[in-house]
Design an enzyme around this catalytic site. Sequence first.
Site, PDB file in Angstrom:
ATOM      1  N   GLN A   1       2.298  -9.347   6.038  1.00 21.19           N
ATOM      2  CA  GLN A   1       1.928 -10.560   7.105  1.00 21.19           C
ATOM      3  C   GLN A   1       2.409 -11.858   7.057  1.00 21.19           C
ATOM      4  O   GLN A   1       2.742 -12.312   7.715  1.00 21.19           O
ATOM      5  CB  GLN A   1       0.265 -10.441   6.666  1.00 21.19           C
ATOM      6  CG  GLN A   1      -0.319  -9.318   7.015  1.00 21.19           C
ATOM      7  CD  GLN A   1      -2.085  -9.098   6.665  1.00 21.19           C
ATOM      8  OE1 GLN A   1      -2.351 -10.139   6.371  1.00 21.19           O
ATOM      9  NE2 GLN A   1      -2.488  -8.186   6.912  1.00 21.19           N
TER      10      GLN A   1
ATOM     11  N   ASP B   1      -2.542  -0.520   0.941  1.00 21.74           N
ATOM     12  CA  ASP B   1      -3.994   0.095   1.448  1.00 21.74           C
ATOM     13  C   ASP B   1      -4.516   1.452   0.996  1.00 21.74           C
ATOM     14  O   ASP B   1      -5.813   1.792   1.411  1.00 21.74           O
ATOM     15  CB  ASP B   1      -3.717  -0.084   3.190  1.00 21.74           C
ATOM     16  CG  ASP B   1      -3.782  -1.424   3.752  1.00 21.74           C
ATOM     17  OD1 ASP B   1      -4.124  -2.155   2.977  1.00 21.74           O
ATOM     18  OD2 ASP B   1      -2.960  -1.405   4.719  1.00 21.74           O
TER      19      ASP B   1
ATOM     20  N   ARG C   1     -10.421 -15.296   3.218  1.00 22.63           N
ATOM     21  CA  ARG C   1      -9.408 -14.702   2.811  1.00 22.63           C
ATOM     22  C   ARG C   1      -8.215 -15.907   2.757  1.00 22.63           C
ATOM     23  O   ARG C   1      -8.308 -16.760   3.605  1.00 22.63           O
ATOM     24  CB  ARG C   1      -8.909 -13.530   3.458  1.00 22.63           C
ATOM     25  CG  ARG C   1      -9.730 -12.175   3.484  1.00 22.63           C
ATOM     26  CD  ARG C   1      -9.326 -11.130   4.206  1.00 22.63           C
ATOM     27  NE  ARG C   1      -8.179 -10.736   3.773  1.00 22.63           N
ATOM     28  CZ  ARG C   1      -7.571  -9.602   4.535  1.00 22.63           C
ATOM     29  NH1 ARG C   1      -8.240  -9.000   5.558  1.00 22.63           N
ATOM     30  NH2 ARG C   1      -6.578  -8.954   4.127  1.00 22.63           N
TER      31      ARG C   1
ATOM     32  N   GLY D   1      -6.838  -9.537   9.355  1.00 23.55           N
ATOM     33  CA  GLY D   1      -5.776 -10.503   8.501  1.00 23.55           C
ATOM     34  C   GLY D   1      -4.709 -10.397   9.240  1.00 23.55           C
ATOM     35  O   GLY D   1      -3.825 -11.418   9.365  1.00 23.55           O
TER      36      GLY D   1
ATOM     37  N   ARG E   1     -11.020  -5.394  -3.842  1.00 25.73           N
ATOM     38  CA  ARG E   1     -10.936  -3.838  -3.669  1.00 25.73           C
ATOM     39  C   ARG E   1     -10.682  -3.563  -5.095  1.00 25.73           C
ATOM     40  O   ARG E   1     -10.936  -2.179  -5.622  1.00 25.73           O
ATOM     41  CB  ARG E   1      -9.697  -3.450  -2.984  1.00 25.73           C
ATOM     42  CG  ARG E   1     -10.191  -3.441  -1.232  1.00 25.73           C
ATOM     43  CD  ARG E   1      -9.220  -2.609  -0.504  1.00 25.73           C
ATOM     44  NE  ARG E   1      -9.549  -2.822   0.797  1.00 25.73           N
ATOM     45  CZ  ARG E   1      -8.776  -2.686   1.925  1.00 25.73           C
ATOM     46  NH1 ARG E   1      -7.448  -2.661   1.692  1.00 25.73           N
ATOM     47  NH2 ARG E   1      -9.134  -2.881   3.076  1.00 25.73           N
TER      48      ARG E   1
ATOM     49  N   ARG F   1     -11.642   0.513   4.370  1.00 30.30           N
ATOM     50  CA  ARG F   1     -10.876   1.363   3.589  1.00 30.30           C
ATOM     51  C   ARG F   1     -11.792   1.934   2.413  1.00 30.30           C
ATOM     52  O   ARG F   1     -11.590   3.114   1.834  1.00 30.30           O
ATOM     53  CB  ARG F   1      -9.742   0.604   2.945  1.00 30.30           C
ATOM     54  CG  ARG F   1      -8.852   0.049   3.916  1.00 30.30           C
ATOM     55  CD  ARG F   1      -7.526   1.043   3.944  1.00 30.30           C
ATOM     56  NE  ARG F   1      -6.863   0.452   5.050  1.00 30.30           N
ATOM     57  CZ  ARG F   1      -6.236   1.054   6.085  1.00 30.30           C
ATOM     58  NH1 ARG F   1      -6.734   2.182   6.248  1.00 30.30           N
ATOM     59  NH2 ARG F   1      -5.868   0.531   7.201  1.00 30.30           N
TER      60      ARG F   1
HETATM   61  C1  S3P Z   1      -0.471  -5.380   7.056  1.00 37.75           C
HETATM   62  C2  S3P Z   1       0.100  -5.825   5.765  1.00 37.75           C
HETATM   63  C3  S3P Z   1      -0.598  -5.436   4.551  1.00 37.75           C
HETATM   64  C4  S3P Z   1      -1.714  -4.556   4.707  1.00 37.75           C
HETATM   65  C5  S3P Z   1      -2.608  -4.723   5.947  1.00 37.75           C
HETATM   66  C6  S3P Z   1      -1.502  -4.887   7.250  1.00 37.75           C
HETATM   67  C7  S3P Z   1       0.657  -5.499   8.042  1.00 37.75           C
HETATM   68  O1  S3P Z   1      -1.493  -6.738   4.181  1.00 37.75           O
HETATM   69  O2  S3P Z   1      -2.696  -4.861   3.624  1.00 37.75           O
HETATM   70  O3  S3P Z   1      -3.729  -3.721   6.248  1.00 37.75           O
HETATM   71  O4  S3P Z   1       0.303  -4.872   9.218  1.00 37.75           O
HETATM   72  O5  S3P Z   1       1.351  -6.459   8.076  1.00 37.75           O
HETATM   73  P1  S3P Z   1      -0.573  -7.940   3.449  1.00 37.75           P
HETATM   74  O6  S3P Z   1       0.847  -8.181   4.025  1.00 37.75           O
HETATM   75  O7  S3P Z   1      -1.182  -9.080   3.152  1.00 37.75           O
HETATM   76  O8  S3P Z   1      -0.444  -7.160   1.887  1.00 37.75           O
END
Ligand code: S3P
Length: 418
Positions: free
Chosen positions: A162, A305, A117, A89, A336, A378
């Site tokens: 993200q 996470d 997703r 993701g 989850r 996870r």
């Molecule tokens: C991450 C942000 C999180 C996290 C993912 C890594 C990142 O996701 O769950 O494992 O590196 O920016 P979200 O930003 O969608 O919550």
Amino acid sequence: MLKIESRDYFSGMFTLPGDKSITHRAVMLNSGANGEATVENALIGEDCLSTCRCMRALGTTIEIDGTTLRIQGTPRFRRGAELNCGNSGTTIRLLTGFVAGKGIDAKLYGDESLSARPMERVATPLSALGANVQTTDGHAPVYVQPSVLRGANVTLSVASAQVKSALLLAGISAEGETVVTEPVKSRDHTERMLRAMGADICENGRTVTVRKSALKSVDVCVPSDISSAAYFMSIGALKGETLCKNVGINPTRTGILRAFDKLGVQYTLLNKRSAGGEETADILVKKSAMRAIELTAEDIPAMIDELPLVALLCAFAEGESRITGAKELRVKESDRIKTTAELINNIGGECIAQEDGFIIRGKRKLAGGNIDSYLDHRIAMTGAVALIASENGGQLYRPECCAISFPDFFNALGLRLY
Ligand code: S3P
């Protein structure tokens, strides 16, 4: 399938792999920077390798030597690339913003889990900057067409590093100013790295402002990932004593420590230091009697996470715990909320899945049993902790997916996967 025995006592000192979020960003940002950079203690896991593969497909040169990466920034990116983001993701969302900022076209796609997703959460706010990003019914494949970006003011409805990072990566190539506001502050590794690379960026609480900037390559020494350390820290809290070395303790990531405070877990931070804009410490955790806790929306992003693991700790605590405001868990590598509740219930615990969290009735002792990973790294690693801490152990099905973020996980636990 892996048979996991319960343990009466577990202790040890662990050096866990590099931080996944920081590794992704070190690769992506240095690919778009002027110069050459070395990234030490990079996480060589499947997700970060997906980012390396995509950046190479765009024309970057990346050498991998053990856990050291050498990255040559690229002034001009290849057009029309097909970018396979695998299960990651972070790769697909950050890269969508990155590609939009470079004014090139690309197709971004991934595996079955990634294709389920939500991607509109990046496409819609990026379009406020003038980006042309099309999803496939809200999902991958995502198609980016070239366009000229101009800064905009964007308020996000989800706290997601993200999504925020995708906007910042597009924003540093846009004319004018891009202002991003989140409902709760999420991890800020992108902001820290952009600053270290000379970007024009400023932060004010939940709001980040960036202006068009040329980036200078920066060498990065990646701290160990607190999300990986969390499994060993939790075994220490349940079964003995563990010391995790050189763990990143950026406050936007240390929600697990705040959960430990509420649960009554005894821990100490030793050798605190700072390197490359990120703080680290050795984390010593000792076996502790735990009590029930409450967590709400404000608590969630800094432990997003680790929530399956925190829910598991609640299952071993005295009393009824409540976790709310965690709806984001539904759109991770698995749902989850569902998979964590199933994991706890399969080993004899009592976890009621709610729309946005859990109610967990703690039992102190859980029998053990059979657990499936649902191909979610996870959940696989939380399952291993659950069986070690249980009375009778059990079988863990489809454990190999831990390679996404921690290929050596079972070995570090003293278990043989093959
Ligand atoms: C991450 C942000 C999180 C996290 C993912 C890594 C990142 O996701 O769950 O494992 O590196 O920016 P979200 O930003 O969608 O919550």
